[in-house]
Design an enzyme around this catalytic site. Structure first.
Site, PDB file in Angstrom:
ATOM      1  N   CYS A   1      18.672   1.477 -15.625  1.00  0.00           N
ATOM      2  CA  CYS A   1      19.840   1.486 -15.134  1.00  0.00           C
ATOM      3  C   CYS A   1      20.777   0.293 -15.312  1.00  0.00           C
ATOM      4  O   CYS A   1      21.090  -0.129 -16.485  1.00  0.00           O
ATOM      5  CB  CYS A   1      19.736   1.685 -13.389  1.00  0.00           C
ATOM      6  SG  CYS A   1      21.273   2.203 -12.783  1.00  0.00           S
TER       7      CYS A   1
ATOM      8  N   GLU B   1      15.806   7.508 -15.238  1.00  0.00           N
ATOM      9  CA  GLU B   1      15.295   6.842 -14.214  1.00  0.00           C
ATOM     10  C   GLU B   1      14.799   7.776 -13.007  1.00  0.00           C
ATOM     11  O   GLU B   1      15.431   8.448 -12.622  1.00  0.00           O
ATOM     12  CB  GLU B   1      16.454   5.766 -13.758  1.00  0.00           C
ATOM     13  CG  GLU B   1      15.994   4.772 -12.484  1.00  0.00           C
ATOM     14  CD  GLU B   1      17.250   4.231 -12.022  1.00  0.00           C
ATOM     15  OE1 GLU B   1      17.103   3.048 -11.221  1.00  0.00           O
ATOM     16  OE2 GLU B   1      18.218   4.489 -12.273  1.00  0.00           O
TER      17      GLU B   1
ATOM     18  N   LYS C   1      10.929  -2.339 -13.895  1.00  0.00           N
ATOM     19  CA  LYS C   1      12.263  -2.919 -13.851  1.00  0.00           C
ATOM     20  C   LYS C   1      12.057  -4.311 -13.389  1.00  0.00           C
ATOM     21  O   LYS C   1      11.274  -4.507 -12.435  1.00  0.00           O
ATOM     22  CB  LYS C   1      13.150  -1.944 -12.999  1.00  0.00           C
ATOM     23  CG  LYS C   1      14.488  -2.298 -12.968  1.00  0.00           C
ATOM     24  CD  LYS C   1      15.726  -1.510 -12.147  1.00  0.00           C
ATOM     25  CE  LYS C   1      17.002  -1.876 -12.090  1.00  0.00           C
ATOM     26  NZ  LYS C   1      17.802  -0.956 -11.610  1.00  0.00           N
TER      27      LYS C   1
END
Length: 504
Positions: free
Chosen positions: A372, A261, A319
């Protein structure tokens, strides 16, 4: 009720934490919960039961998520006392959930065996599910995760998902408590037999292959740059970071190379073109693709993103499930000052990428990416199935230092593999970087807090587990049926009795 029982409840909550990773002593979660159920059974009134639940929850969460202090104080520059206070307050808020369970089950005037094996387990799992939704959700330390992947009870994961495994944990705890109360008579023997049947059924389910291999195994490389979090966004560190990942990429001939990430802490359009050319050329030489974590911008909105370079057309994923205060500011007019004056977290005001994004078609696979924290939400991952053949998570748990957060996060990813019947590849900045098999076991793992390349074989899979088809609907129906049955039993039976022959 004596104060010592509240102390016992608090200690039982503490004892539950080693049930999770990195210790993974999975029976502890069951035994400590069984003891709490027993305390609830013995509690004198609703208020006492609520306090027992609160102290258990505070013990569990204050230690289990104590790593939030590290993120706030060590890397968010929050003053010591404020970071300690906010962590404790958050743990106290989460402890309200078991407090509510204790209070509610005590209100029900039903036989104790009904409360132990129907009401307490169903309420616990129902409140776990609500905790996973409320205020964008925080399902961390859901009891089921303690069982991944060594416990036989994870055999229920492909059918009922994480909350189905939690239900098996809580019912096991209820049966243990009932057996302890009734161990000298027929009811105790029935409770023990039911417990053995529950576990034997789960073990048998583990032998079922819910999904099938698709294509041939292929080589993957997961890069762990080990960039210090306190230097990650410093300009003077940028060249070193870019060079670290360029060097690691060029050292591997894997068909699929995955960076963590925001491995490259720049907006994508600011990445040097010659740098991108080098990476793209190397990926094509390997007849594959590279998955790169960075930031993207679009119409003045910024996104936490991954994009691809290589033989396939360039694709991206942004995301969607963001972390409050870490990635977006809830109730900005009222709470924006927290980011501006208390926390100092770079790129803490991001936009959501959208709930329905395309799987990435790279390296001959159809890849569902989570960035994540997104892999904590199994019901969101199954949106990409059964189309996706492989799961990939890119993370940066460097925010939590050398705490247990990274190992707990990896254990959560193990549950996602079990639910979906897919391999999970995890590339992280400082760990845990791992390759997880579809049965939830860890195939390979890099040591934490070291630079490295994890090279291994991955396999794509096709097909659907029952959980992929049903989601959480099946377990929620079971929970409702358990509570309805308990309510019906309440009308027919005297309150709080096990049987006419219960021992004194």
């Amino acid at each position: 009720m004596s104060t010592y029982r509240f102390i016992i409840a608090f200690c039982l909550g503490l004892l539950t934490v080693p049930g999770f990773a990195p210790f993974s002593l999975f029976p502890l979660a069951i035994f400590s919960l069984a003891a709490l159920f027993w305390l609830w059974h013995q509690a004198n009134g609703k208020r006492a039961a609520a306090w027992l639940g609160f102290f258990f929850g505070f013990g569990l969460f204050s230690v289990g998520i104590g790593w939030l202090y590290v993120a706030q104080h060590d890397y968010g520059d929050m003053p010591f006392l404020l970071a300690l206070s906010t962590t404790a307050l958050f743990a106290a808020f989460l402890a309200l959930f078991p407090a509510l369970i204790g209070y509610t089950q005590a209100r029900l005037r039903a036989p104790s065996w009904v409360r132990l094996i129907l009401v307490m387990p169903a309420l616990w799992v129902l409140l776990e599910w609500i905790r996973g939704l409320l205020f964008t959700g925080f399902p961390w330390l859901t009891l089921a995760y303690s069982q991944a992947s060594a416990s036989p009870l994870v055999g229920y994961a492909p059918i009922f998902g994480v909350y189905g495994v939690s239900l098996a944990v809580t019912v096991s705890a209820g049966l243990l408590a009932l057996w302890w109360q009734m161990r000298w008579n027929i009811q105790g023997k029935a409770a023990l037999a039911a417990l053995l049947l529950l576990w034997a059924s789960a073990a048998a389910l583990r032998a079922i292959d819910w999904t099938q291999p698709e294509g041939e195994p292929f080589k993957v490389a997961l890069l762990q740059g080990n960039i210090p979090q306190d230097l990650k966004f410093h300009e003077e560190k940028l060249i070193d970071t870019l060079e670290t990942y360029r060097r690691l990429v060029l050292q591997t001939d894997a068909r699929l190379i995955i960076l963590p990430e925001t491995a490259l802490p720049l907006l994508r359009h600011n990445l040097p073109e010659n740098y991108m050319t080098i990476l793209r050329k190397h990926a094509r030489q390997n007849s594959g693709d590279i998955l790169i974590g960075t930031f993207e911008s679009d119409n003045e909105l910024h996104y936490n993103s991954v994009f691809t370079l290589g033989t396939a057309n360039s694709q991206n994923y942004r995301k969607n499930h963001l972390v409050p205060f870490g990635e977006f500011i809830p109730l900005r007019p009222a709470l924006g000052w927290i980011i501006n004056e208390v926390l100092h977290i770079p790129m803490s005001d991001l936009a959501r990428g959208g709930e329905r994004q395309q799987v990435l078609r790279i390296a001959g696979q159809r890849v569902a990416v989570q960035i994540c924290y997104e892999d904590v939400f199994g019901e969101e991952i199954i949106r990409y199935l059964p189309e996706a053949s492989l799961l990939v998570n890119v993370s940066n748990d460097a925010w939590y230092g050398k705490s247990h957060a990274a190992m707990q996060h990896n254990q959560i990813a193990q549950m996602r593999a079990l639910e979906t019947g897919r391999m999970m590849l995890r590339a992280t900045n400082t760990g845990v970087t791992s390759i997880i098999r579809r049965d939830g076991s860890v195939q390979q793992m890099l040591p934490q807090h070291e630079e490295g390349i994890l090279t291994g074989q991955a396999q794509g899979y096709t097909g659907s587990t029952p959980y992929v088809r049903w989601g959480n609907a099946a377990v929620l129906i079971i929970l409702i049926m358990m509570l309805v049955l308990a309510k019906l039993m309440q009308r027919k039976s005297p309150p709080h009795s096990l049987s006419a022959h219960s021992p004194a």
